[in-house]
Design a protein around this motif. Structure first.
Motif, short mmCIF file in Angstrom:
data_model
loop_
_atom_site.label_atom_id
_atom_site.label_comp_id
_atom_site.label_asym_id
_atom_site.label_seq_id
_atom_site.Cartn_x
_atom_site.Cartn_y
_atom_site.Cartn_z
N GLN A 153 0.83 -1.22 0.00
CA GLN A 153 0.00 0.00 0.00
C GLN A 153 0.86 1.26 0.00
O GLN A 153 0.59 2.21 -0.74
CB GLN A 153 -0.94 0.02 1.21
CG GLN A 153 -2.13 -0.92 1.11
CD GLN A 153 -1.78 -2.37 1.43
OE1 GLN A 153 -0.73 -2.64 2.02
NE2 GLN A 153 -2.65 -3.30 1.06
N LYS A 205 1.11 4.04 -2.99
CA LYS A 205 0.87 5.46 -2.74
C LYS A 205 2.02 6.29 -3.28
O LYS A 205 1.82 7.36 -3.88
CB LYS A 205 0.70 5.70 -1.24
CG LYS A 205 0.44 7.16 -0.88
CD LYS A 205 0.34 7.35 0.62
CE LYS A 205 0.14 8.82 0.98
NZ LYS A 205 0.10 9.03 2.45
N GLU A 215 -1.31 1.44 -9.23
CA GLU A 215 -1.33 1.16 -7.79
C GLU A 215 -2.06 -0.15 -7.47
O GLU A 215 -1.55 -0.97 -6.69
CB GLU A 215 -1.96 2.34 -7.03
CG GLU A 215 -1.97 2.16 -5.53
CD GLU A 215 -2.55 3.37 -4.80
OE1 GLU A 215 -2.60 3.34 -3.55
OE2 GLU A 215 -2.98 4.33 -5.47
N ILE A 253 -0.51 -3.64 -5.53
CA ILE A 253 -1.15 -4.24 -4.36
C ILE A 253 -1.57 -5.67 -4.66
O ILE A 253 -1.35 -6.59 -3.85
CB ILE A 253 -2.35 -3.39 -3.92
CG1 ILE A 253 -1.87 -2.02 -3.44
CG2 ILE A 253 -3.14 -4.10 -2.81
CD1 ILE A 253 -2.99 -1.03 -3.15
#
Length: 229
Positions: free
Chosen positions: A23, A27, A38, A42
């Motif tokens: 995470q 970011k 993103e 993940i």
């Protein structure tokens, strides 16, 4: 996507990127204009520790198909790794103070009852260097005259050039042991043919020498491995 200088994102926290989870890594790349990927980071559990291992084929496999974006990813990862290595080089692994006196009685005697205090030297071990700051009081023969001031010397020893590290235990004088419960001193001898005189000495509290010498030897081995590679 446009390149954003590393200093404009995450600041000093970038030095700790190896501990980021997926995470936090996602970011980071979102802030740098790669937020579309993103969810992929993940989904594939790409953490800060794993990110530098990504190859061009890995990036394609997880779904980053645009050549420009892959290049930007690799540019960011390279810069992150470089900053991480820099912070590891200057990170303090151990710090300690020079042991000047066997006992408070001796300290009181040589500092005129504390009226002429003197700062002990300071030692700092980093990944690649041992920094040694030592005080040199004015002396009358073997007797230090702290009231007359001190000078300081500073050495920055390259651990890859260290040849050996030894420890010698020095017991407190008998009278001080009996009257002042004085403890001994551990003298750590760092030998390097590149240093003036060939040796640097660290004077520490009794019982610290063995642990500190092992720490230094570990970093000597690591530094020499890095130099060979």
């Amino acid at each position: 996507s446009s390149y954003i200088p590393m200093s404009e994102t995450y600041g000093k926290d970038i030095s700790d990127f190896a501990n980021w989870d997926e995470q936090a890594l996602g970011k980071f790349f979102r802030i740098r204009g790669l937020g579309a990927y993103e969810p992929l980071l993940i989904q594939h559990k790409i953490t800060g520790r794993l990110a530098p291992l990504l190859t061009d084929e890995d990036l394609k496999e997880i779904g980053i198909n645009i050549v420009g974006d892959r290049l930007l990813f690799k540019m960011c990862l390279k810069e992150m790794s470089r900053k991480h290595r820099f912070h590891k080089r200057i990170e303090s692994l151990w710090e300690g103070g020079e042991k000047l006196f066997f006992s408070d009685c001796e300290k009181s005697c040589f500092t005129c009852g504390g009226l002429c205090p003197v700062d002990p030297g300071h030692y700092k071990l980093t990944t690649n260097h041992l920094k040694v700051k030592r005080m040199k009081p004015v002396r009358c023969g073997p007797i230090p005259l702290c009231c007359f001031g001190v000078t300081y010397t500073s050495n920055n020893i390259d651990l890859s050039k260290v040849d050996d590290v030894d420890v010698t235990g020095i017991p407190a004088p008998c009278l001080q042991r009996m009257c002042c419960c004085a403890r001994g001193i551990d003298k750590v001898e760092v030998e390097s043919r590149f240093e003036k005189g060939g040796k640097i000495f660290l004077t520490l509290d009794e019982g610290q020498g063995e642990a500190v010498s092992n720490l230094i030897l570990n970093q000597v081995e690591e530094s020499q491995k890095m130099e060979r590679s």
